[in-house]
Write a protein that holds these residues in place. Structure first.
Motif, PDB file in Angstrom:
ATOM      1  N   SER A   1      86.230 -57.686 -24.626  1.00  0.00           N
ATOM      2  CA  SER A   1      85.822 -57.882 -22.945  1.00  0.00           C
ATOM      3  C   SER A   1      85.328 -59.125 -22.482  1.00  0.00           C
ATOM      4  CB  SER A   1      84.492 -56.657 -23.362  1.00  0.00           C
ATOM      5  OG  SER A   1      84.440 -55.045 -24.264  1.00  0.00           O
TER       6      SER A   1
ATOM      7  N   ASP B   1      76.505 -55.303 -23.958  1.00  0.00           N
ATOM      8  CA  ASP B   1      77.673 -56.202 -24.701  1.00  0.00           C
ATOM      9  C   ASP B   1      76.242 -57.271 -25.467  1.00  0.00           C
ATOM     10  OD1 ASP B   1      81.084 -56.448 -25.496  1.00  0.00           O
ATOM     11  OD2 ASP B   1      79.046 -58.481 -25.470  1.00  0.00           O
TER      12      ASP B   1
ATOM     13  N   HIS C   1      83.342 -59.791 -19.243  1.00  0.00           N
ATOM     14  CA  HIS C   1      82.088 -58.877 -18.493  1.00  0.00           C
ATOM     15  C   HIS C   1      81.513 -60.123 -17.025  1.00  0.00           C
ATOM     16  CE1 HIS C   1      81.004 -56.894 -21.536  1.00  0.00           C
ATOM     17  NE2 HIS C   1      81.162 -58.548 -22.588  1.00  0.00           N
TER      18      HIS C   1
END
Length: 335
Positions: A56, A87, A58
């Motif tokens: 991921s 996260d 962000h």
């Protein structure tokens, strides 16, 4: 281009203060969806990221100078329980930070009082004047139609300047689509910081936040322009929110920019272009400069700060906070 997310974020932060009072009195018949139940629009964005099986990215950066660093998170001011827990890279940085810096600390009673006071002082029509009197008939007819459809008392808006009427309609539209500002990323982290005993720092003052939206000129031209754009945007708010949430959960800069771009490209030299640029400067660019300056100060003072500002300030256009920090020669790494 007016960064619509930046405007929406301002409305939501002011909404957190004003909604429990004068606005909710007009909204009693409309109950938002229970954020704790989750929202299929938002959960879909999270599922897409999980299915992809890719690391991921962000809206999250580490900003460093020669001997210190701060963390910078791009927030959206509306969410549901599916956003949490954050996260691990964000969570770890927050836990280890000694201070939390936000655009404005709405948990501070004195700040909340000032927001309400400034809104009323700068948002009311002069004595003897009505909103209807200064708007084109077709715009007032649109407002009348919306208020009738929503069950919103039209007379509530008559005493407001155009900018405050626009903010009020935006706030009511936000409530109607089930958005819960109390579950926004910055709001949740504010609550946690207060509970954990972290120092909370406001990057802006209440008057600066209200001043970014307020138009108290005799012509109210910027306020009328803002109200006109708001009338267009409330009709697509639900789908716009869904795209913003998807972009945030997947770290998709392009989707966020596409969603927030003003679809109307005003011609150079026109009155609309001039007003649009002025609003863009007040709501977005000038505030970015101040935010970047404060972050640079944290680094120069070797402070361990976790900074949260609206995501629009970090990724839209070339004058965003991240770009401004890089121009200062600071190291900026995205996670």
């Amino acid at each position: 281009m007016i960064a619509r997310l930046a405007k929406l974020c301002l409305v939501l932060q002011v909404l957190c203060v004003l909604l429990p009072g004068w606005l909710l009195l007009s909204c009693a018949g409309n109950t938002p969806r229970d954020a704790g139940e989750g929202d299929s629009r938002e959960t879909a964005g999270q599922s897409d990221r999980q299915v992809a099986g890719q690391p991921s990215q962000h809206f999250f950066w580490k900003v460093s100078d020669a001997n210190s660093s701060v963390w910078l998170l791009g927030s959206i001011h509306f969410a549901d329980s599916s956003f949490y827990p954050l996260d691990s890279v964000i969570e770890t940085a927050f836990v280890n930070a000694e201070e939390l810096a936000v655009e404005i600390d709405v948990t501070d009673d004195s700040v909340s009082t000032e927001i309400a006071s400034e809104s009323m002082q700068q948002g009311m029509m002069p004595a003897g004047k009505r909103l209807q009197d200064i708007l084109p008939p077709e715009m007032w007819n649109s407002i009348d139609s919306i208020c009738t459809a929503w069950g919103f008392p039209l007379m509530t808006l008559q005493v407001m300047r155009p900018w405050l009427a626009a903010m009020t309609l935006s706030a009511f539209a936000i409530q109607r689509v089930g958005i819960d500002p109390t579950l926004g990323v910055d709001a949740v982290l504010l609550d946690r910081a207060a509970h954990d005993g972290k120092a909370i720092v406001g990057l802006e003052t209440a008057s600066e936040q209200i001043g970014a939206l307020a138009d108290t000129t005799d012509s109210d031209s910027a306020g009328i322009f803002y109200l006109k754009s708001t009338l267009r945007e409330v009709s697509e708010l639900d789908s716009m929110v869904a795209r913003i949430v998807r972009a945030w959960k997947t770290g998709d800069d392009a989707l966020l920019r596409e969603t927030m771009a003003d679809e109307r490209d005003y011609d150079e030299g026109t009155a609309e272009k001039e007003i649009s640029d002025k609003i863009d400067e007040k709501v977005y660019k000038s505030r970015n400069v101040k935010m970047a300056e404060r972050i640079a100060e944290f680094l120069s003072e070797d402070r361990n700060v976790f900074v949260v500002v609206g995501a629009a300030h970090l990724v839209l256009d070339e004058d965003n906070v991240v770009d401004l920090l890089r121009r200062r020669g600071l190291k900026v790494q995205r996670y």
